[in-house]
Write a protein that holds these residues in place. Structure first.
Motif, PDB file in Angstrom:
ATOM      1  N   MET A   1       0.835  -1.179   0.000  1.00 27.92           N
ATOM      2  CA  MET A   1       0.000   0.000   0.000  1.00 27.92           C
ATOM      3  C   MET A   1       0.884   1.248   0.000  1.00 27.92           C
ATOM      4  SD  MET A   1      -2.909   1.048   2.705  1.00 27.92           S
ATOM      5  CE  MET A   1      -3.014   2.730   3.174  1.00 27.92           C
ATOM      6  N   THR A   2       0.524   2.211  -0.804  1.00 28.21           N
ATOM      7  CA  THR A   2       1.252   3.466  -0.868  1.00 28.21           C
ATOM      8  C   THR A   2       0.927   4.312   0.349  1.00 28.21           C
ATOM      9  OG1 THR A   2       1.159   3.403  -3.271  1.00 28.21           O
ATOM     10  CG2 THR A   2       1.653   5.513  -2.261  1.00 28.21           C
ATOM     11  N   LYS A   3       1.948   4.970   0.889  1.00 33.19           N
ATOM     12  CA  LYS A   3       1.760   5.804   2.069  1.00 33.19           C
ATOM     13  C   LYS A   3       1.613   7.264   1.673  1.00 33.19           C
ATOM     14  CE  LYS A   3       4.488   2.794   5.022  1.00 33.19           C
ATOM     15  NZ  LYS A   3       5.633   2.702   5.922  1.00 33.19           N
ATOM     16  N   PRO A   4       0.872   8.037   2.444  1.00 34.58           N
ATOM     17  CA  PRO A   4       0.791   9.484   2.201  1.00 34.58           C
ATOM     18  C   PRO A   4       2.168  10.119   2.369  1.00 34.58           C
ATOM     19  CG  PRO A   4      -0.876   8.772   3.790  1.00 34.58           C
ATOM     20  CD  PRO A   4       0.045   7.619   3.570  1.00 34.58           C
ATOM     21  N   ALA A   5       2.333  11.296   1.768  1.00 35.41           N
ATOM     22  CA  ALA A   5       3.620  11.997   1.864  1.00 35.41           C
ATOM     23  C   ALA A   5       3.387  13.492   2.038  1.00 35.41           C
ATOM     24  CB  ALA A   5       4.439  11.753   0.603  1.00 35.41           C
ATOM     25  N   ARG A  22      13.721  26.623 -13.715  1.00 32.14           N
ATOM     26  CA  ARG A  22      14.135  25.607 -12.759  1.00 32.14           C
ATOM     27  C   ARG A  22      12.906  24.889 -12.220  1.00 32.14           C
ATOM     28  NH1 ARG A  22      15.962  30.201 -12.215  1.00 32.14           N
ATOM     29  NH2 ARG A  22      14.635  30.821 -10.476  1.00 32.14           N
ATOM     30  N   THR A  23      12.976  23.560 -12.138  1.00 33.79           N
ATOM     31  CA  THR A  23      11.826  22.758 -11.726  1.00 33.79           C
ATOM     32  C   THR A  23      12.125  21.968 -10.459  1.00 33.79           C
ATOM     33  OG1 THR A  23      10.928  22.556 -13.955  1.00 33.79           O
ATOM     34  CG2 THR A  23      10.331  20.823 -12.413  1.00 33.79           C
ATOM     35  N   ILE A  24      11.130  21.923  -9.577  1.00 28.92           N
ATOM     36  CA  ILE A  24      11.170  21.060  -8.402  1.00 28.92           C
ATOM     37  C   ILE A  24      10.071  20.019  -8.581  1.00 28.92           C
ATOM     38  CG2 ILE A  24      10.901  20.898  -5.904  1.00 28.92           C
ATOM     39  CD1 ILE A  24      11.668  23.905  -5.797  1.00 28.92           C
ATOM     40  N   PRO A  25      10.435  18.767  -8.904  1.00 31.09           N
ATOM     41  CA  PRO A  25       9.416  17.722  -8.966  1.00 31.09           C
ATOM     42  C   PRO A  25       8.863  17.471  -7.559  1.00 31.09           C
ATOM     43  CG  PRO A  25      11.432  17.044 -10.092  1.00 31.09           C
ATOM     44  CD  PRO A  25      11.759  18.287  -9.310  1.00 31.09           C
ATOM     45  N   LEU A  26       7.565  17.315  -7.460  1.00 25.38           N
ATOM     46  CA  LEU A  26       6.920  17.047  -6.175  1.00 25.38           C
ATOM     47  C   LEU A  26       6.367  15.627  -6.164  1.00 25.38           C
ATOM     48  CD1 LEU A  26       5.164  20.515  -5.721  1.00 25.38           C
ATOM     49  CD2 LEU A  26       7.157  19.673  -4.477  1.00 25.38           C
ATOM     50  N   VAL A  27       5.102  15.460  -6.528  1.00 21.93           N
ATOM     51  CA  VAL A  27       4.500  14.125  -6.560  1.00 21.93           C
ATOM     52  C   VAL A  27       5.003  13.405  -7.808  1.00 21.93           C
ATOM     53  CG1 VAL A  27       2.341  12.839  -6.770  1.00 21.93           C
ATOM     54  CG2 VAL A  27       2.469  14.831  -5.260  1.00 21.93           C
ATOM     55  N   THR A  28       5.685  12.272  -7.573  1.00 24.12           N
ATOM     56  CA  THR A  28       6.269  11.470  -8.661  1.00 24.12           C
ATOM     57  C   THR A  28       6.156   9.990  -8.272  1.00 24.12           C
ATOM     58  OG1 THR A  28       8.479  11.447  -7.680  1.00 24.12           O
ATOM     59  CG2 THR A  28       7.970  13.296  -9.159  1.00 24.12           C
ATOM     60  N   ARG A  29       6.674   9.137  -9.136  1.00 25.82           N
ATOM     61  CA  ARG A  29       6.743   7.713  -8.791  1.00 25.82           C
ATOM     62  C   ARG A  29       7.538   7.523  -7.498  1.00 25.82           C
ATOM     63  NH1 ARG A  29       5.684   4.723 -13.759  1.00 25.82           N
ATOM     64  NH2 ARG A  29       5.981   6.134 -15.515  1.00 25.82           N
ATOM     65  N   GLY A  30       8.526   8.404  -7.299  1.00 23.68           N
ATOM     66  CA  GLY A  30       9.404   8.294  -6.140  1.00 23.68           C
ATOM     67  C   GLY A  30       8.691   8.347  -4.799  1.00 23.68           C
ATOM     68  N   GLY A  32       5.542   7.334  -4.578  1.00 19.34           N
ATOM     69  CA  GLY A  32       4.512   6.303  -4.629  1.00 19.34           C
ATOM     70  C   GLY A  32       3.339   6.580  -5.536  1.00 19.34           C
ATOM     71  N   SER A  33       3.348   7.705  -6.245  1.00 20.51           N
ATOM     72  CA  SER A  33       2.215   8.006  -7.124  1.00 20.51           C
ATOM     73  C   SER A  33       2.131   6.980  -8.252  1.00 20.51           C
ATOM     74  CB  SER A  33       2.351   9.404  -7.718  1.00 20.51           C
ATOM     75  OG  SER A  33       1.249   9.669  -8.570  1.00 20.51           O
ATOM     76  N   THR A  34       0.902   6.604  -8.570  1.00 20.95           N
ATOM     77  CA  THR A  34       0.675   5.664  -9.664  1.00 20.95           C
ATOM     78  C   THR A  34      -0.186   6.252 -10.773  1.00 20.95           C
ATOM     79  OG1 THR A  34      -1.267   4.742  -8.562  1.00 20.95           O
ATOM     80  CG2 THR A  34       0.858   3.655  -8.131  1.00 20.95           C
ATOM     81  N   SER A  35      -0.632   7.509 -10.608  1.00 24.96           N
ATOM     82  CA  SER A  35      -1.550   8.032 -11.619  1.00 24.96           C
ATOM     83  C   SER A  35      -1.320   9.481 -12.024  1.00 24.96           C
ATOM     84  CB  SER A  35      -2.995   7.879 -11.132  1.00 24.96           C
ATOM     85  OG  SER A  35      -3.190   8.617  -9.944  1.00 24.96           O
ATOM     86  N   MET A  36      -0.472  10.245 -11.321  1.00 23.07           N
ATOM     87  CA  MET A  36      -0.264  11.649 -11.683  1.00 23.07           C
ATOM     88  C   MET A  36       1.095  12.112 -11.195  1.00 23.07           C
ATOM     89  SD  MET A  36      -2.331  13.759  -8.808  1.00 23.07           S
ATOM     90  CE  MET A  36      -1.039  14.729  -8.107  1.00 23.07           C
ATOM     91  N   ILE A  37       1.559  13.223 -11.757  1.00 25.14           N
ATOM     92  CA  ILE A  37       2.783  13.855 -11.280  1.00 25.14           C
ATOM     93  C   ILE A  37       2.559  15.366 -11.258  1.00 25.14           C
ATOM     94  CG2 ILE A  37       4.384  12.027 -11.933  1.00 25.14           C
ATOM     95  CD1 ILE A  37       5.023  13.506 -14.469  1.00 25.14           C
TER      96      ILE A  37
END
Length: 136
Positions: A1-5, A22-30, A32-37
């Motif tokens: 199960m993916t955990k909140p972050a 300049r970009t700061i990636p936030l929600v990514t596969r890293g 645990g996201s499986t549907s959006m970034i």
């Protein structure tokens, strides 16, 4: 199960996209996201990115400053709080034509989002862009 972050942009790596962006990636596969970034991109005065399109829906909110969004050949002047919705395969780009910093929050509706540059036809996944980016 993916955990909140909880993601704190000031503690995350910054990717230099060139041309004053300049970009700061936030929600990514890293995390645990499986549907959006999503992430935040800062544009120095005069900064712009090339015309491109994505394989999925994108939404961009202006967080700070003023922006010009070129969407499907039309220019739109935006300010903080204004939000765009861009369907897949629609050419667009964001520019900072002001003398102050501009920041945007972007969301791609697919974990496998890609960007195709109109000028070159080169397609690259957003994951690959982040992986290859110069870290600041």
């Amino acid at each position: 199960m993916t955990k909140p972050a909880i993601l704190r942009p000031d503690t995350l790596p910054v990717n230099d996209r060139g041309n004053g962006a300049r970009t700061i990636p936030l929600v990514t596969r890293g995390c645990g996201s499986t549907s959006m970034i999503n992430g935040i991109t800062a544009f120095d005065p005069g900064a712009k990115i090339g015309v491109h399109f994505h394989n999925c829906e994108e939404s961009v909110m202006i967080l700070e400053g003023e922006a010009v969004a070129e969407i499907d050949g039309q220019r739109h002047h935006l300010r903080a709080g204004d939000t765009t919705f861009i369907p897949p395969n629609v050419p667009h780009r964001f520019l900072n034509e002001s003398d102050k910093l501009m920041r945007i929050f972007w969301i791609y509706a697919d974990i496998s989002a890609s960007r195709t540059m109109v000028a070159t036809g080169i397609e690259q996944t957003i994951d690959d862009e982040h992986e290859k980016a110069k870290r600041l």
